[in-house]
Design a protein around this motif. Structure first.
Motif, PDB file in Angstrom:
ATOM      1  N   VAL A   1       0.842  -1.192   0.000  1.00 38.46           N
ATOM      2  CA  VAL A   1       0.000   0.000   0.000  1.00 38.46           C
ATOM      3  C   VAL A   1       0.880   1.245   0.000  1.00 38.46           C
ATOM      4  CG1 VAL A   1      -1.793   1.258   1.247  1.00 38.46           C
ATOM      5  CG2 VAL A   1      -1.780  -1.247   1.285  1.00 38.46           C
ATOM      6  N   ASN A   2       0.458   2.251  -0.729  1.00 38.63           N
ATOM      7  CA  ASN A   2       1.169   3.535  -0.719  1.00 38.63           C
ATOM      8  C   ASN A   2       0.558   4.432   0.360  1.00 38.63           C
ATOM      9  OD1 ASN A   2       2.925   2.976  -2.909  1.00 38.63           O
ATOM     10  ND2 ASN A   2       1.276   3.433  -4.361  1.00 38.63           N
ATOM     11  N   PHE A   3       1.233   4.496   1.512  1.00 38.82           N
ATOM     12  CA  PHE A   3       0.759   5.339   2.603  1.00 38.82           C
ATOM     13  C   PHE A   3       1.259   6.765   2.400  1.00 38.82           C
ATOM     14  CE2 PHE A   3       0.692   1.090   4.450  1.00 38.82           C
ATOM     15  CZ  PHE A   3      -0.554   1.075   5.055  1.00 38.82           C
ATOM     16  N   PRO A   4       0.447   7.772   2.737  1.00 40.15           N
ATOM     17  CA  PRO A   4       0.843   9.168   2.515  1.00 40.15           C
ATOM     18  C   PRO A   4       1.981   9.645   3.408  1.00 40.15           C
ATOM     19  CG  PRO A   4      -1.244   9.056   3.694  1.00 40.15           C
ATOM     20  CD  PRO A   4      -0.934   7.660   3.258  1.00 40.15           C
ATOM     21  N   SER A   5       2.102   9.066   4.607  1.00 38.98           N
ATOM     22  CA  SER A   5       3.178   9.464   5.520  1.00 38.98           C
ATOM     23  C   SER A   5       3.332   8.414   6.600  1.00 38.98           C
ATOM     24  CB  SER A   5       2.876  10.824   6.163  1.00 38.98           C
ATOM     25  OG  SER A   5       1.909  10.692   7.178  1.00 38.98           O
ATOM     26  N   SER A   6       4.426   8.520   7.358  1.00 41.61           N
ATOM     27  CA  SER A   6       4.665   7.565   8.442  1.00 41.61           C
ATOM     28  C   SER A   6       3.706   7.780   9.603  1.00 41.61           C
ATOM     29  CB  SER A   6       6.113   7.691   8.945  1.00 41.61           C
ATOM     30  OG  SER A   6       6.344   8.996   9.444  1.00 41.61           O
ATOM     31  N   LYS A   7       3.051   8.950   9.636  1.00 39.50           N
ATOM     32  CA  LYS A   7       2.101   9.237  10.721  1.00 39.50           C
ATOM     33  C   LYS A   7       0.694   8.734  10.423  1.00 39.50           C
ATOM     34  CE  LYS A   7       4.587  13.264  12.509  1.00 39.50           C
ATOM     35  NZ  LYS A   7       4.525  14.710  12.847  1.00 39.50           N
ATOM     36  N   PHE A   8       0.474   8.315   9.200  1.00 40.91           N
ATOM     37  CA  PHE A   8      -0.814   7.734   8.824  1.00 40.91           C
ATOM     38  C   PHE A   8      -0.953   6.403   9.553  1.00 40.91           C
ATOM     39  CE2 PHE A   8      -3.869   5.470   6.250  1.00 40.91           C
ATOM     40  CZ  PHE A   8      -4.739   6.445   5.795  1.00 40.91           C
ATOM     41  N   GLN A   9      -2.045   6.222  10.309  1.00 33.16           N
ATOM     42  CA  GLN A   9      -2.123   5.086  11.211  1.00 33.16           C
ATOM     43  C   GLN A   9      -3.183   4.058  10.823  1.00 33.16           C
ATOM     44  OE1 GLN A   9      -0.288   3.832  13.370  1.00 33.16           O
ATOM     45  NE2 GLN A   9       1.182   5.501  13.662  1.00 33.16           N
ATOM     46  N   VAL A  10      -3.038   2.889  11.439  1.00 33.48           N
ATOM     47  CA  VAL A  10      -3.914   1.746  11.160  1.00 33.48           C
ATOM     48  C   VAL A  10      -4.237   1.027  12.462  1.00 33.48           C
ATOM     49  CG1 VAL A  10      -4.063  -0.515  10.045  1.00 33.48           C
ATOM     50  CG2 VAL A  10      -2.982   1.394   8.848  1.00 33.48           C
ATOM     51  N   GLY A  11      -5.455   0.561  12.560  1.00 34.37           N
ATOM     52  CA  GLY A  11      -5.851  -0.347  13.631  1.00 34.37           C
ATOM     53  C   GLY A  11      -6.691  -1.440  13.018  1.00 34.37           C
ATOM     54  N   SER A  12      -6.354  -2.693  13.273  1.00 36.92           N
ATOM     55  CA  SER A  12      -7.066  -3.779  12.593  1.00 36.92           C
ATOM     56  C   SER A  12      -7.161  -5.023  13.473  1.00 36.92           C
ATOM     57  CB  SER A  12      -6.361  -4.143  11.282  1.00 36.92           C
ATOM     58  OG  SER A  12      -7.030  -5.199  10.622  1.00 36.92           O
ATOM     59  N   THR A  13      -8.287  -5.720  13.351  1.00 42.08           N
ATOM     60  CA  THR A  13      -8.516  -6.952  14.104  1.00 42.08           C
ATOM     61  C   THR A  13      -9.097  -8.013  13.185  1.00 42.08           C
ATOM     62  OG1 THR A  13      -9.002  -5.671  16.104  1.00 42.08           O
ATOM     63  CG2 THR A  13      -9.644  -7.988  16.108  1.00 42.08           C
ATOM     64  N   ILE A  14      -8.621  -9.250  13.341  1.00 47.69           N
ATOM     65  CA  ILE A  14      -9.134 -10.384  12.568  1.00 47.69           C
ATOM     66  C   ILE A  14      -9.730 -11.404  13.531  1.00 47.69           C
ATOM     67  CG2 ILE A  14      -8.581 -12.192  10.901  1.00 47.69           C
ATOM     68  CD1 ILE A  14      -6.161 -10.548  10.060  1.00 47.69           C
ATOM     69  N   VAL A  15     -10.973 -11.783  13.267  1.00 47.31           N
ATOM     70  CA  VAL A  15     -11.706 -12.688  14.149  1.00 47.31           C
ATOM     71  C   VAL A  15     -12.186 -13.909  13.363  1.00 47.31           C
ATOM     72  CG1 VAL A  15     -13.820 -12.937  15.526  1.00 47.31           C
ATOM     73  CG2 VAL A  15     -12.441 -10.874  15.729  1.00 47.31           C
ATOM     74  N   ASN A  16     -12.152 -15.053  14.018  1.00 48.12           N
ATOM     75  CA  ASN A  16     -12.744 -16.263  13.443  1.00 48.12           C
ATOM     76  C   ASN A  16     -14.247 -16.230  13.724  1.00 48.12           C
ATOM     77  OD1 ASN A  16     -13.760 -18.896  13.015  1.00 48.12           O
ATOM     78  ND2 ASN A  16     -11.778 -19.824  13.462  1.00 48.12           N
ATOM     79  N   PRO A  17     -15.096 -16.153  12.691  1.00 48.22           N
ATOM     80  CA  PRO A  17     -16.537 -16.013  12.916  1.00 48.22           C
ATOM     81  C   PRO A  17     -17.185 -17.196  13.621  1.00 48.22           C
ATOM     82  CG  PRO A  17     -15.955 -15.481  10.644  1.00 48.22           C
ATOM     83  CD  PRO A  17     -14.762 -16.143  11.264  1.00 48.22           C
ATOM     84  N   ASN A  18     -16.524 -18.339  13.616  1.00 48.45           N
ATOM     85  CA  ASN A  18     -17.140 -19.553  14.131  1.00 48.45           C
ATOM     86  C   ASN A  18     -16.880 -19.828  15.602  1.00 48.45           C
ATOM     87  OD1 ASN A  18     -18.142 -20.332  11.459  1.00 48.45           O
ATOM     88  ND2 ASN A  18     -15.984 -20.612  10.966  1.00 48.45           N
ATOM     89  N   ASN A  19     -16.047 -18.984  16.225  1.00 52.54           N
ATOM     90  CA  ASN A  19     -15.774 -19.192  17.650  1.00 52.54           C
ATOM     91  C   ASN A  19     -15.359 -17.924  18.394  1.00 52.54           C
ATOM     92  OD1 ASN A  19     -13.079 -18.870  16.729  1.00 52.54           O
ATOM     93  ND2 ASN A  19     -12.853 -21.094  16.481  1.00 52.54           N
ATOM     94  N   GLY A  20     -15.157 -16.809  17.705  1.00 50.74           N
ATOM     95  CA  GLY A  20     -14.788 -15.564  18.369  1.00 50.74           C
ATOM     96  C   GLY A  20     -13.305 -15.402  18.631  1.00 50.74           C
ATOM     97  N   GLN A  21     -12.499 -16.343  18.193  1.00 45.13           N
ATOM     98  CA  GLN A  21     -11.061 -16.244  18.428  1.00 45.13           C
ATOM     99  C   GLN A  21     -10.447 -15.096  17.628  1.00 45.13           C
ATOM    100  OE1 GLN A  21      -9.423 -20.090  17.479  1.00 45.13           O
ATOM    101  NE2 GLN A  21     -10.249 -21.066  19.317  1.00 45.13           N
TER     102      GLN A  21
END
Length: 724
Positions: free
Chosen positions: A313-333
């Motif tokens: 991905v081409n981010f505009p700057s180093s201060k551009f931030q991300v928060g992300s979570t991945i969950v298994n739909p079948n058990n909540g893990q």
């Protein structure tokens, strides 16, 4: 009478002794390996591989011959003055501690446990408060007697000095000497050794760098104890007290984690693991825990690479931030989590994956508007909804779509995949705030105060919460509370397994119909999430962008937003991504119109990786859903509630005048009745809060968190121009 009293006393003693030996028989074995090992917390990924050993890397074991006599005297004077006289258990000490607790004269220096008992506790027992039972204390005393019999006093001191937790992920006093002073124990002076000897009781509180005033008081108490125990003279104690507590402290410290590179990749995940452990009552510093998590290290490394390497991905700057979570739909893990990008070498930094102070924008629409409408009003996917001029009830504040245009009457499907604001809020108004809030509660989201219509286009929830909520769409309507820790093995070998119990949050019909509509977000030529498309993959999702307030909009380019989201899912994974700047009102810290697709791109690359390790299957309609064709397109309705087919062709660019009652377009008579009731309830709620109602999206009073661990800010955001 005296005989009876004596007899009762003897019987009590015999009974107590019998109970003691009964408990002692089941005491765990204690080995030299257990006595000499560190008590750091080991964390494992889903495959059972160690990913973190808090404090283990810099635990440099020091032999008895290299331990200064002064330090031994300080430890004994502080922890167990009768150490060289007792046999591991000290009845006089127990009585003295009891009296001191009653009289308040102990000054926190001498408890009931001997130094040997403390070593036993750190070596083989859980330190959880719930495990401090009579049985455990009996076993602890029995093992202390055995340790005292089998090992010399110098050996016991050596084990203790190397085992205790010293704060900041450091175990053992030799390691602490290096961490705090950059020296070996043998090179430290009396004031410094006294400080180290006093730290184990409350290492975080007695950190000389963070809390010098408390550290100084503790050091001086140790010096007084040494003088009282004739280890040093009163003059030596007085001279040592004059030394500044910060004398000799180094400004930079050695790392206290096993693998700095790996820890950087899993920092946010690991931080949340420790938060879960703390919430469950575990001591992660002296517990000697084995913690098994749901972390998919491959998925975690891939996500870290996507947001940090610059290869995707081409981010505009180093201060551009991300928060992300991945969950298994079948058990909540929770299988992966990223709390930021370009964070440097910060350990346990801000975890943006669980922050709840940024609006989720239009990703709220399936959760608060259209989901409840299908569930409670039986809206079909082709339900006619009005995209016409709208003013919030009781106010003069207007709501607009991202293009400041009106499409008249359109289908709910089209309103969702084009992310039209007005139809979403009208739908919420028909459902009613009460039913919508109840629907959100079923998806793990609670709020301190009543939500308003504006929240239909923006909820203040985290990516973790949103991934778990969308996971319920993916699995057919069951909500699993997201969790990271699957099993904990305490130092005494006890196993504690954890899992999330699924609860029905919506009907299978609601989940399927939402999913079918959200497929179009990605695949329809007018869909708002086309940048998330992955060829051949069965998936669904929703975009969200949160525009600036009206009074700030002229300071940023047209189309600029504060936040951009994409939350999508397959039958195997739910991925939620937030992007933006921490300080969104700082000059230049906006997400440009072209940059709003970055969240979709992060999702696309991560989901492509995940799809490669799972089956690609489509959702099948449950028996409670009926397929139909409307205007040449496949649509669905809840069986038995087909609704009234209406021409949804836009009547004009600007539609009709404001009409807050769309019951004329309701799916059926039952829905019409529900809609009217909900409308009345919603209008009452909105009019009572009319001072807060405006075209600017209002922030809810609650933080949307299951355990209220996050703090809200007081800023308000504008969602009028959400085009996603």
């Amino acid at each position: 009478m005296l005989f009876v009293i004596v007899a009762i006393g003897v019987l009590g003693i015999l009974a107590g002794a019998g109970l003691f030996f009964f408990y002692a028989q089941s005491a765990p074995k204690i080995t030299q390996s257990a006595l000499s090992s560190d008590t750091s917390t080991r964390v494992y990924d889903a495959n059972g591989k160690v990913i973190s050993r808090l404090g283990a890397q810099n635990r440099n074991y020091v032999q008895n011959s290299n331990i200064p006599t002064t330090l031994k005297q300080a430890v004994v004077s502080t922890e167990d003055r009768r150490f060289y006289k007792n046999n591991g258990v000290d009845p006089i000490r127990i009585l003295g501690a009891a009296f001191a607790n009653v009289s308040g004269s102990s000054l926190g220096m001498q408890g009931g446990s001997t130094l040997t008992q403390q070593l036993v506790k750190l070596s083989v027992f859980s330190t959880a408060a719930a495990d401090r039972t009579l049985k455990r204390k009996a076993q602890e005393a029995w093992l202390a007697l055995k340790v005292d019999h089998n090992y010399s006093k110098d050996q016991i001191l050596e084990y203790y000095i190397n085992k205790v937790y010293m704060g900041n992920g450091v175990y053992g006093m030799q390691t602490a000497a290096e961490y705090y002073y950059g020296k070996d124990l043998k090179d430290l002076e009396l004031p410094q050794l006294a400080l180290l000897a006093g730290m184990p009781q409350a290492p975080n509180d007695y950190d000389p760098t963070t809390y010098p005033q408390y550290a100084e008081k503790r050091r001086n108490l140790v010096l007084d104890a040494m003088a009282k125990n004739n280890a040093i003279t009163s003059a030596q104690a007085a001279q040592a007290k004059v030394t500044n507590i910060k004398t000799g402290l180094v400004k930079t410290h050695h790392s206290t984690t096993t693998d700095a590179k790996t820890t950087k990749v899993i920092d946010a995940y690991l931080k949340q693991v420790y938060a879960e452990l703390k919430a469950k009552g575990y001591n992660t510093t002296t517990g000697g825990l084995k913690v098994y998590t749901n972390l998919d290290m491959g998925a975690q490394k891939k996500l870290y690479s996507i947001v940090n390497s610059g290869n995707y991905v081409n981010f505009p700057s180093s201060k551009f931030q991300v928060g992300s979570t991945i969950v298994n739909p079948n058990n909540g893990q929770v299988v992966a989590m990223i709390g930021g990008r370009k964070t440097g070498n910060v350990t346990f930094g801000l975890n943006r994956a669980v922050q709840t102070d940024r609006s989720s924008a239009s990703t709220a629409k399936p959760l608060m508007d259209y989901g409840p409408a299908i569930e409670h009003l039986y809206y079909p996917t082709y339900e006619p909804v009005k995209d016409t001029a709208f003013t919030y009830p009781g106010t003069d504040k207007s709501l607009y779509d991202w293009d400041k245009q009106y499409q008249g009457t359109i289908t709910m499907r089209k309103a969702l995949y084009e992310s039209r604001n007005i139809p979403a809020v009208r739908t919420l108004q028909n459902v009613g705030i009460s039913k919508a809030t109840k629907f959100l509660e079923g998806l793990g989201m609670t709020f301190d105060k009543t939500l308003t219509l504006q929240n239909g286009i923006g909820l203040y929830i985290s990516s973790e919460q949103e991934a778990a909520a969308y996971a319920a769409f993916a699995n057919g309507g069951t909500y699993y509370k997201p969790y990271l820790v699957s099993k904990v093995v305490t130092q005494d070998g006890k196993k504690h397994n954890y899992a999330s119990t699924g609860k029905r949050a919506m009907s299978a019909a609601t989940a399927f119909m939402l999913t079918d509509m959200m497929k179009d977000v990605i695949t329809n030529e007018s869909g708002s999430g086309r940048s998330a498309a992955i060829s051949g993959l069965y998936q669904a999702g929703k975009t969200g962008t949160d525009s600036y307030p009206d009074d700030y909009a002229d300071k940023v380019p047209d189309g600029a937003t504060m936040d951009s989201w994409f939350t999508g899912y397959t039958k195997n994974y739910a991925v939620s991504v937030w992007t933006g700047y921490d300080k969104q009102f700082q000059t230049g810290h906006y997400v440009s119109e072209s940059q709003t697709t970055i969240a979709q791109e992060i999702y696309k690359y991560e989901m492509s990786y995940l799809a490669g390790k799972s089956t690609n299957t489509d959702w099948t309609a449950p028996s409670t859903v009926t397929r139909t064709t409307q205007n040449g397109k496949t649509e669905y309705y809840v069986t038995g509630h087909p609704g009234t087919v209406t021409d949804t062709t836009a009547t004009s660019q600007y539609g009709s005048t404001n009409n807050t009652n769309s019951s004329a377009y309701s799916s059926n008579n039952q829905a019409t009745t529900s809609s009217s009731t909900s409308k009345t309830e919603s209008s009452t709620t909105e009019s009572s809060t009319s001072k807060e109602s405006s075209s600017t999206e209002q922030k809810p009073s609650g933080n949307g968190n299951d355990d209220d661990n996050n703090t809200q800010t007081s800023s308000t955001n504008n969602a009028d121009d959400n085009k996603n």
